[in-house]
Design a protein around this motif. Structure first.
Motif, PDB file in Angstrom:
ATOM      1  N   LYS A 127       0.845  -1.198   0.000  1.00 53.76           N
ATOM      2  CA  LYS A 127       0.000   0.000   0.000  1.00 53.76           C
ATOM      3  C   LYS A 127       0.876   1.243   0.000  1.00 53.76           C
ATOM      4  O   LYS A 127       1.915   1.276   0.652  1.00 53.76           O
ATOM      5  N   PRO A 128       0.461   2.281  -0.700  1.00 53.58           N
ATOM      6  CA  PRO A 128       1.252   3.517  -0.702  1.00 53.58           C
ATOM      7  C   PRO A 128       1.110   4.250   0.632  1.00 53.58           C
ATOM      8  O   PRO A 128       0.069   4.160   1.288  1.00 53.58           O
ATOM      9  N   PRO A 129       2.129   5.013   1.017  1.00 51.94           N
ATOM     10  CA  PRO A 129       2.012   5.837   2.228  1.00 51.94           C
ATOM     11  C   PRO A 129       0.920   6.892   2.044  1.00 51.94           C
ATOM     12  O   PRO A 129       0.560   7.248   0.916  1.00 51.94           O
ATOM     13  N   GLU A 130       0.421   7.419   3.144  1.00 49.04           N
ATOM     14  CA  GLU A 130      -0.669   8.400   3.098  1.00 49.04           C
ATOM     15  C   GLU A 130      -0.298   9.646   2.301  1.00 49.04           C
ATOM     16  O   GLU A 130      -1.134  10.201   1.588  1.00 49.04           O
ATOM     17  N   PHE A 131       0.947  10.127   2.422  1.00 44.66           N
ATOM     18  CA  PHE A 131       1.327  11.345   1.701  1.00 44.66           C
ATOM     19  C   PHE A 131       1.303  11.142   0.192  1.00 44.66           C
ATOM     20  O   PHE A 131       1.115  12.089  -0.560  1.00 44.66           O
ATOM     21  N   ILE A 132       1.438   9.919  -0.259  1.00 46.16           N
ATOM     22  CA  ILE A 132       1.312   9.628  -1.700  1.00 46.16           C
ATOM     23  C   ILE A 132      -0.153   9.664  -2.098  1.00 46.16           C
ATOM     24  O   ILE A 132      -0.521  10.231  -3.129  1.00 46.16           O
ATOM     25  N   LYS A 133      -1.013   9.080  -1.272  1.00 44.10           N
ATOM     26  CA  LYS A 133      -2.446   9.070  -1.581  1.00 44.10           C
ATOM     27  C   LYS A 133      -3.025  10.483  -1.646  1.00 44.10           C
ATOM     28  O   LYS A 133      -3.939  10.748  -2.423  1.00 44.10           O
ATOM     29  N   ARG A 134      -2.482  11.402  -0.851  1.00 46.48           N
ATOM     30  CA  ARG A 134      -2.993  12.785  -0.822  1.00 46.48           C
ATOM     31  C   ARG A 134      -2.558  13.593  -2.044  1.00 46.48           C
ATOM     32  O   ARG A 134      -3.146  14.623  -2.339  1.00 46.48           O
ATOM     33  N   ASN A 135      -1.535  13.157  -2.743  1.00 48.36           N
ATOM     34  CA  ASN A 135      -1.024  13.882  -3.906  1.00 48.36           C
ATOM     35  C   ASN A 135      -1.476  13.134  -5.160  1.00 48.36           C
ATOM     36  O   ASN A 135      -1.009  12.031  -5.432  1.00 48.36           O
ATOM     37  N   THR A 136      -2.360  13.744  -5.933  1.00 48.11           N
ATOM     38  CA  THR A 136      -2.955  13.029  -7.071  1.00 48.11           C
ATOM     39  C   THR A 136      -1.933  12.622  -8.128  1.00 48.11           C
ATOM     40  O   THR A 136      -2.024  11.533  -8.691  1.00 48.11           O
ATOM     41  N   ILE A 137      -0.956  13.478  -8.396  1.00 46.46           N
ATOM     42  CA  ILE A 137       0.048  13.140  -9.406  1.00 46.46           C
ATOM     43  C   ILE A 137       0.930  11.997  -8.918  1.00 46.46           C
ATOM     44  O   ILE A 137       1.180  11.026  -9.641  1.00 46.46           O
ATOM     45  N   ALA A 138       1.393  12.094  -7.677  1.00 46.59           N
ATOM     46  CA  ALA A 138       2.252  11.043  -7.115  1.00 46.59           C
ATOM     47  C   ALA A 138       1.501   9.714  -7.038  1.00 46.59           C
ATOM     48  O   ALA A 138       2.061   8.661  -7.349  1.00 46.59           O
ATOM     49  N   TYR A 139       0.228   9.773  -6.645  1.00 38.47           N
ATOM     50  CA  TYR A 139      -0.565   8.553  -6.522  1.00 38.47           C
ATOM     51  C   TYR A 139      -0.798   7.904  -7.889  1.00 38.47           C
ATOM     52  O   TYR A 139      -0.717   6.680  -8.034  1.00 38.47           O
ATOM     53  N   SER A 140      -1.046   8.731  -8.891  1.00 33.37           N
ATOM     54  CA  SER A 140      -1.223   8.213 -10.249  1.00 33.37           C
ATOM     55  C   SER A 140       0.066   7.538 -10.727  1.00 33.37           C
ATOM     56  O   SER A 140       0.030   6.450 -11.325  1.00 33.37           O
ATOM     57  N   HIS A 141       1.201   8.166 -10.457  1.00 30.52           N
ATOM     58  CA  HIS A 141       2.487   7.591 -10.858  1.00 30.52           C
ATOM     59  C   HIS A 141       2.768   6.308 -10.077  1.00 30.52           C
ATOM     60  O   HIS A 141       3.314   5.348 -10.627  1.00 30.52           O
ATOM     61  N   TRP A 142       2.402   6.285  -8.806  1.00 27.51           N
ATOM     62  CA  TRP A 142       2.552   5.083  -7.967  1.00 27.51           C
ATOM     63  C   TRP A 142       1.814   3.900  -8.596  1.00 27.51           C
ATOM     64  O   TRP A 142       2.349   2.814  -8.730  1.00 27.51           O
ATOM     65  N   LYS A 143       0.547   4.156  -8.983  1.00 26.52           N
ATOM     66  CA  LYS A 143      -0.266   3.090  -9.560  1.00 26.52           C
ATOM     67  C   LYS A 143       0.332   2.592 -10.877  1.00 26.52           C
ATOM     68  O   LYS A 143       0.326   1.390 -11.152  1.00 26.52           O
ATOM     69  N   GLN A 144       0.866   3.494 -11.665  1.00 22.64           N
ATOM     70  CA  GLN A 144       1.491   3.112 -12.931  1.00 22.64           C
ATOM     71  C   GLN A 144       2.716   2.224 -12.672  1.00 22.64           C
ATOM     72  O   GLN A 144       2.893   1.201 -13.335  1.00 22.64           O
ATOM     73  N   CYS A 145       3.539   2.598 -11.708  1.00 23.45           N
ATOM     74  CA  CYS A 145       4.733   1.794 -11.374  1.00 23.45           C
ATOM     75  C   CYS A 145       4.321   0.424 -10.840  1.00 23.45           C
ATOM     76  O   CYS A 145       4.902  -0.606 -11.224  1.00 23.45           O
ATOM     77  N   MET A 146       3.327   0.394  -9.965  1.00 20.34           N
ATOM     78  CA  MET A 146       2.874  -0.879  -9.393  1.00 20.34           C
ATOM     79  C   MET A 146       2.333  -1.801 -10.472  1.00 20.34           C
ATOM     80  O   MET A 146       2.520  -3.012 -10.418  1.00 20.34           O
ATOM     81  N   LYS A 147       1.677  -1.223 -11.473  1.00 19.71           N
ATOM     82  CA  LYS A 147       1.164  -2.033 -12.582  1.00 19.71           C
ATOM     83  C   LYS A 147       2.326  -2.731 -13.289  1.00 19.71           C
ATOM     84  O   LYS A 147       2.248  -3.924 -13.591  1.00 19.71           O
ATOM     85  N   GLU A 148       3.425  -2.005 -13.522  1.00 21.41           N
ATOM     86  CA  GLU A 148       4.593  -2.597 -14.175  1.00 21.41           C
ATOM     87  C   GLU A 148       5.219  -3.684 -13.309  1.00 21.41           C
ATOM     88  O   GLU A 148       5.607  -4.738 -13.813  1.00 21.41           O
ATOM     89  N   TYR A 149       5.312  -3.437 -11.998  1.00 18.60           N
ATOM     90  CA  TYR A 149       5.889  -4.436 -11.094  1.00 18.60           C
ATOM     91  C   TYR A 149       5.029  -5.698 -11.055  1.00 18.60           C
ATOM     92  O   TYR A 149       5.547  -6.808 -11.022  1.00 18.60           O
TER      93      TYR A 149
END
Length: 163
Positions: A44-66
């Motif tokens: 799960k991403p940390p809370e500060f990532i979830k609060r930032n829409t750009i960072a959260y979107s990038h997180w999801k993209q990276c997780m999809k690749e992993y």
């Protein structure tokens, strides 16, 4: 300063485990398992990532690749890598913010360009460690093992050409 150690499973997948003794391989496998879990569905991403829409979107993209890599049998992200991935996503967001700034005076523009270059350098280094750029993938991620070819009926004659 030496290089970062490769995971022992990567040594084995590349076909060069002979650099390590059996005892070293076993010891490293046990210690590597302790560093993190590889069940990406529980990451799960940390809370500060979830609060930032750009960072959260990038997180999801990276997780999809992993997750796609894990489905192919290449597990390159563990729970111990989550902080670095979060830092990468935030740095990426800051980098995009610097690109969007409009400056009118020369000195401010030069400072902005310097900051952009520093962020880009940081991102490249993090991408290498997280296997997110093509060069890191080619150098470090093992390819699936090829099926062995059946032995040719001519292989008993040396298999070479000419001579």
């Amino acid at each position: 300063m030496g290089r970062n150690a490769k995971p022992v499973s990567l040594h084995i997948a590349e076909g060069n485990p002979n650099r390590l003794t059996k005892a070293q391989i076993q010891q490293r496998q046990q210690s590597e398992i302790k560093l993190g879990k590889n069940d990406l569905s529980k990451v799960k991403p940390p809370e500060f990532i979830k609060r930032n829409t750009i960072a959260y979107s990038h997180w999801k993209q990276c997780m999809k690749e992993y997750k796609e890599a894990a489905e192919e049998g290449v597990e390159i992200l563990a729970s111990s890598d989550i902080d670095l991935l979060a830092l990468y996503c935030m740095t990426y967001t800051e980098y995009l913010g610097l690109l969007d700034l409009d400056t009118s005076d020369f000195e401010t523009e030069m400072k902005r360009q310097t900051a952009i270059n520093k962020k880009m350098d940081m991102l490249m280094k993090m991408q290498d460690r997280l296997f997110l750029n093509p060069l890191a993938k080619v150098k470090n991620v093992p390819k699936p093992k090829e099926k062995e070819r059946p032995e040719s009926k001519f292989s008993k004659f040396g298999g070479g050409r000419g001579g």
